[in-house]
Write an enzyme that holds these catalytic residues in place. Structure first.
Site, PDB file in Angstrom:
ATOM      1  N   ASP A 151      57.132  25.137 -15.023  1.00  0.00           N
ATOM      2  CA  ASP A 151      57.462  25.290 -16.438  1.00  0.00           C
ATOM      3  C   ASP A 151      57.750  26.750 -16.759  1.00  0.00           C
ATOM      4  OD1 ASP A 151      57.973  24.544 -18.998  1.00  0.00           O
ATOM      5  OD2 ASP A 151      55.880  24.334 -19.598  1.00  0.00           O
TER       6      ASP A 151
ATOM      7  N   GLY B 144      51.502  25.176 -27.230  1.00  0.00           N
ATOM      8  CA  GLY B 144      52.498  24.802 -26.232  1.00  0.00           C
ATOM      9  C   GLY B 144      52.332  23.342 -25.914  1.00  0.00           C
TER      10      GLY B 144
ATOM     11  N   LEU C 291      46.477  31.403 -31.448  1.00  0.00           N
ATOM     12  CA  LEU C 291      47.488  32.336 -30.945  1.00  0.00           C
ATOM     13  C   LEU C 291      48.833  31.653 -30.744  1.00  0.00           C
ATOM     14  CD1 LEU C 291      45.486  34.243 -28.186  1.00  0.00           C
ATOM     15  CD2 LEU C 291      46.323  35.204 -30.317  1.00  0.00           C
TER      16      LEU C 291
END
Ligand SMILES: *[C@@H]1O[C@H](CO)[C@@H](O)[C@H](O)[C@H]1NC(C)=O
Ligand SMILES: *[C@@H]1O[C@H](CO)[C@@H](O)[C@H](O)[C@H]1NC(C)=O
Ligand SMILES: *[C@@H]1O[C@H](CO)[C@@H](O)[C@H](O)[C@H]1NC(C)=O
Ligand SMILES: *[C@@H]1O[C@H](CO)[C@@H](O)[C@H](O)[C@H]1NC(C)=O
Ligand SMILES: *[C@@H]1O[C@H](CO)[C@@H](O)[C@H](O)[C@H]1NC(C)=O
Ligand SMILES: *[C@@H]1O[C@H](CO)[C@@H](O)[C@H](O)[C@H]1NC(C)=O
Ligand SMILES: *[C@@H]1O[C@H](CO)[C@@H](O)[C@H](O)[C@H]1NC(C)=O
Length: 807
Positions: A641, A525, A522
């Site tokens: 973050d 990161g 998907l």
């Protein structure tokens, strides 16, 4: 023909009369009339219902409950201590304003306390959930809001004359109450027979650090319709979903925790939006003397080693020693209970002493049952009574309890209770539950008490029908059956269950098959790669393989135990994890529409352009999610973050924050000076990161400010730069200076705002919302973190310009 139409007319008339009667029965109760078991009163908007609430098939109380919650939730009861036999009981409104509840035999069980005896007109249930008796002039003779049971509704006051008392599903009053203390401070009390003590707010801190105002004799506290509570003593708290139009209640639950609930429109389920004790074990007195509260993961009671349960049906009675400890030179030893503490009853306090010193103090004092010792600090607390025991799940504590036991008492390591946030099935110590007794705080019927409660009710029945003896035994039988039906249900723990229910540990094998060998990627990161998967129960999930997890198994589990307790509509729900050998994997909810950056910064696909109301909704949602992380959770969670990549969009473009709670795991703490290891795009980082200042929740506020600007502009801040070489930081500074100047000097002329906003919106935006977002962005981006607002404050400001929520 004539006869026919005549009978038709008669039929119509009859129907009309019946309809009128129905209306009378359902809208209000006129003076002189009565309400039987079949009848109910509804509030005009239908939120509340008043009538006979069955606590068992044959026993009822006269109560008010929410009409639309999936399980009947009682907010008020007239006769919780004396339920009536359901059939044939009645509530009557007398002409002098008295409401009288009579049982089957006509005996008065409850009556309201009217202050004046002017003529009553009617009893009526209001939209607020208040049952009132009105006099002739419309004045209120009596209201149920003046005698709360365990629940406070919005706009209902708690005063010096009233209190909330915890109660279980059978409406049995419990041991906890919420009321004003003798300094006029709203407090939670644990009431024992001859002693009652305050356990909230924390009694060991001063009034001033509680931010309360003592001795304000106004004594008043109200939850407003937006979910904010304010007391005359400055007691305040706010619902996580602060805002209008939500059905709420503030309930003192049976477990002694004060919780604020919101009702879900769709499913009729309650969710907890604030609670006095995020960690239930901190409620004092839960497990009684010598008992220790542990997380299994549901909070439960165990006994200290060497002690036995006093009364299995009531864990608050604690545990009794299975040994005799005398002072005549009996040989004793100390048993170490790590991360365990008992509250209060200190014989003395010694600071900065070695553990041997503390041992000697305890050995030489006959009253000493053991001592708590803070490793590293060297604080020593010998205890005369072991009360308020709890295991602390937070791995940073170094408190250890040393129990004094006779030498001959055998204590196996497995009999020592440990908190197991993942449950005995999944935890590392699979078989420890066999060796010590743990019981959940089940909402069980304590048969001894209930008999007295029900005796009255079966007593009169027997007088009418059969020999007393026979009915009492029948009563016993019925009671036992009803008790069994109720066993295992603990409504008070709903808040905790909601959070912990689905959280579990997965094996690596399970996840391999769920993701078909990690086939469907998907996204990627800095913290890992995310795959789509389908669990055995057909739930679609996102499976994230974490990289660079630099913590051991135990730390990992601890961090996850924090994550597992986090639940909010604007946060991605984490369903579980896998920690198998080298693998560290998170399993979370799959969110349909992907991340914000893909839609917001997409130049080509203009059909997916985010409209203004969607952008504003995202800003509000993200702010609420962050506010929840910062203020509402059991332990402060800083996201560290925040950026559009970590904001996922659900079915209706509602935002859900992903990747929270990983900050500690992924080596991003403030001590890390290696900037290149700090994750995320440079533009989102607060100055603290670069200057190695301590990292607080305000770093998220800064990043949120950047996200606000991006929502307004529809472009990345990194693209704000005018020339190639202009640094992001400088460009951002320039834009902020420009905007704040305009805001200050535009004198209400807002045309310049349109120039700043995403041109793709073609001027379709709400001026006041855009202005507020701009103002907030500027204050969030303050260099000095002390001047940035808190997320809670940001939410309040955003909601104040949200037209979807103005009534
Ligand atoms: C309720 O009472 C009726 C008669 O009084 C009895 O027949 C019935 O069994 C009772 N039901 C329960 C569940 O106790
Ligand atoms: C009724 O109210 C009066 C005064 O308002 C009070 O003194 C009395 O105790 C109350 N009685 C009950 C049963 O609550
Ligand atoms: C409470 O009462 C019991 C007996 O009823 C007594 O043993 C106990 O010491 C009392 N506790 C306090 C704190 O007075
Ligand atoms: C009242 O409470 C608020 C929020 O908790 C706090 O900021 C304020 O200082 C308190 N006021 C006093 C007088 O303690
Ligand atoms: C006492 O509480 C009331 C109501 O909350 C408030 O209006 C008043 O200012 C308070 N008085 C003091 C002295 O704080
Ligand atoms: C403790 O002492 C009491 C009385 O002296 C005695 O009845 C009891 O059995 C003793 N208990 C144990 C475990 O030795
Ligand atoms: C736990 O104990 C039970 C019975 O004492 C035993 O049947 C079971 O195999 C044990 N489980 C493990 C994982 O050791």
């Amino acid at each position: 023909m004539v006869a026919n139409s005549a009978s038709l007319a008669l039929l119509l008339l009859l129907t009309l009369i019946r309809l009128l009667l129905c209306f009378a029965a359902h809208g209000f109760l006129l003076s002189g009339s009565s309400l039987s078991v079949e009848d109910v009163l509804h509030s005009p908007d239908g939120t509340f219902t008043c009538g006979f609430y069955r606590i068992s098939p044959n026993a009822s109380t006269f109560s008010i409950w929410f009409s639309s919650s999936s399980e009947k939730t009682v907010v008020w009861s007239a006769n919780p201590l004396h339920p009536v036999y359901t059939w044939g009981s009645k509530v009557e409104l007398k002409s002098d304003g008295r409401m009288v509840l009579r049982d089957y035999a006509g005996q008065v069980v409850w009556s309201n306390n009217v202050s004046s005896s002017s003529d009553a007109q009617q009893a009526q249930l209001l939209d607020t959930g208040n049952l009132i008796v009105r006099g002739k002039g419309g004045n209120i003779l009596w209201q149920s809001f003046d005698s709360p049971t365990d629940t406070l509704l919005p706009t209902q006051s708690i005063t010096a004359a009233t209190k909330l008392v915890s109660s279980n599903r059978l409406l049995d009053p419990g041991r906890y109450s919420f009321r004003f203390d003798d300094q006029y401070l709203l407090s939670l009390f644990h009431d024992e027979k001859n002693i009652s003590f305050i356990y909230w707010p924390n009694p060991s801190i001063t009034i001033w650090s509680k931010l309360r105002t003592p001795f304000n004799s106004t004594t008043d506290g109200v939850l407003d319709s937006w979910g904010h509570f304010l007391g005359s003593d400055n007691a305040t708290f706010t619902a996580a979903d602060w805002g209008p139009g939500i059905v709420r209640r503030l309930t003192l639950d049976y477990d002694g925790n004060l919780r604020l609930y919101s009702l879900g429109n769709a499913d009729g389920e309650w969710s907890v939006t604030w609670m006095a004790f995020p960690q239930l074990c901190k409620v004092r007195g839960l497990c009684g003397q010598n008992g220790i509260c542990v997380y299994t993961p549901v909070p439960a009671c165990s006994c200290a080693p060497g002690y036995e349960v006093t009364d299995p049906s009531d864990r608050s009675k604690g545990c009794s020693p299975s040994f005799n400890l005398s002072c005549d030179g009996q040989k004793v030893k100390f048993v170490e209970l790590r991360r365990t503490d008992f509250v209060g009853y200190d014989l003395s306090v010694h600071r900065s002493v070695p553990v041997e010193f503390c041992e000697n103090v305890c050995l030489n004092d006959c009253r000493c049952k053991g001592f708590a010792y803070l490793d590293g600090v060297g604080d020593c607390y010998p205890k005369s009574v072991l009360h308020g025991g709890l295991t602390i799940s937070d791995s940073t504590t170094t408190i250890t309890m040393y129990l004094k036991l006779p030498d001959e008492v055998e204590v196996s390591m497995s009999s020592i209770a440990h908190s197991q946030p993942f449950g005995p099935k999944n935890g590392p110590r699979c078989n420890t539950t066999d060796s010590f007794f743990i019981a959940d705080f089940l909402d069980t019927l304590n048969s001894g008490q209930s008999v007295s409660k029900f005796l009255y009710f079966y007593g009169f029945l027997s007088a009418i029908f059969l020999a007393e003896l026979m009915f009492v035994s029948l009563g016993w039988f019925l009671l036992r059956r009803e008790a069994q039906q109720l066993r295992g249900v603990w409504p008070a723990e709903a808040g905790y269950e909601l959070i912990a229910k689905h959280f579990r540990r997965y094996t690596y094998k399970e996840l391999v098959s769920a993701t078909r060998k990690f086939k469907d990627e998907l996204g990627r990161g800095a913290s890992g790669i995310v795959y789509k998967g389908v669990l055995k129960d057909n739930r679609v999930v996102a499976v994230k393989k974490l990289v660079c997890v630099n913590e051991g198994e135990e730390e990992f589990q601890h961090e996850l135990s924090v994550i597992s307790r986090i639940y909010h509509t604007n946060l991605v729900r984490v369903w579980g994890f896998c920690s198998d050998g080298p693998h560290r994997i998170l399993v979370s909810e799959f969110v349909e529409n992907g991340s914000l950056d893909r839609i917001l910064f997409d130049d080509e696909g203009s059909q997916d352009l985010l409209g203004w109301s969607q952008r504003f909704g995202i800003a509000v949602g993200v702010a609420k999610g962050l506010a929840y992380l910062h203020h509402e959770c059991s332990e402060w969670v800083i996201h560290c973050d925040m950026k559009p990549e970590n904001i996922l969009l659900g079915e209706n473009m509602e935002p859900k924050i992903a990747d929270f709670g990983l900050a500690k795991l992924l080596n991003r703490d403030g001590s890390n000076k290696d900037v290149s290891r700090i994750r995320g795009t440079r533009g989102y980082l607060a100055p603290e990161w670069l200057y190695s200042l301590p990292i607080t929740a305000k770093v998220d506020v800064y990043s949120f400010g950047v996200v606000l600007l991006e929502l307004l502009k529809g472009a990345r801040v990194s693209e704000l730069g005018q020339e190639e070489e202009e640094d992001v930081k400088m460009a951002l500074g320039r834009v902020i200076r420009l905007c704040s100047e305009q805001l200050r000097s535009d004198g209400g002329n807002q045309s310049w705002i349109a120039d700043f906003i995403d041109t793709r919106l073609n001027g379709h935006f709400n001026n006041s919302q855009a202005r507020m977002m701009m103002e907030l962005a500027i204050s969030c981006l303050e260099e000095d973190r002390a001047r940035r607002p808190t997320m809670e404050c940001v939410v309040q400001k955003l909601v104040s310009v949200d037209d979807a929520s103005t009534i």
